[in-house]
Scaffold this motif. Sequence first.
Motif: not given
Length: 220
Positions: A84-99
């Motif tokens: 779960p923490a890894e999944r959130d990290a991946v999704l957060a990275n995608e959201a930040a880069r494509k904010w």
Amino acid sequence: MATLKVPATVPSVVDDCEQLRKAFQGWGTNEALIISILGHRDAAQRRAIRRAYAETYGEELLRSITDEISGDFERAVILWTLDPAERDAVLANEAARKWQPGNRVLVEIACTRGSAQLFAVRQAYHERFKRSLEEDIAAHVKGDFRKLLVPLVSAYRYDGPEVNTRLAHSEAKILHEKIHHKAYSDDEIIRILTTRSKAQLLATFNYYNDAFGHPINKYS
């Protein structure tokens, strides 16, 4: 996939790894077999499968998945297999880069995860991307959202039920004053929203409603 249930009798980790290896071999990938295994294991079981798979075959399970399948199915399987923490990290990275301001992924992660969960996300982010989550949010998110999100994801807030009623009353008044003057990104608003526990904020918002006759998100 999140609605699928773990069977009453779960095969051994060794058996699961062998079946996954078979699913990846041959002329075509056996997608149904992948789903029947990974889709019916909880987070701890999937973690054990990943560890055993790497030890047995000398290859990360996620790499095998990426090599054999693609598209939306690959993304779904990868995200599901991650912790779960890894999944959130991946999704957060995608959201930040494509904010974009309408993107709610970072807001959801920052606001709905407990302090320990959010700390685990920051650790997973650092391990995976070799940068901090706060660093990437500061680099890619702009304006008032950045001002709010950086301290939100950085916080380690109290998670317990105890509430300071006097503080709730005083901070409700501060929020009302700032909102009345449309100072929505004022430092005091940011401080309250990013440092107080969820229980404390709920008490503050309830008093706000009682004292001023409308919920905090229905200001006039």
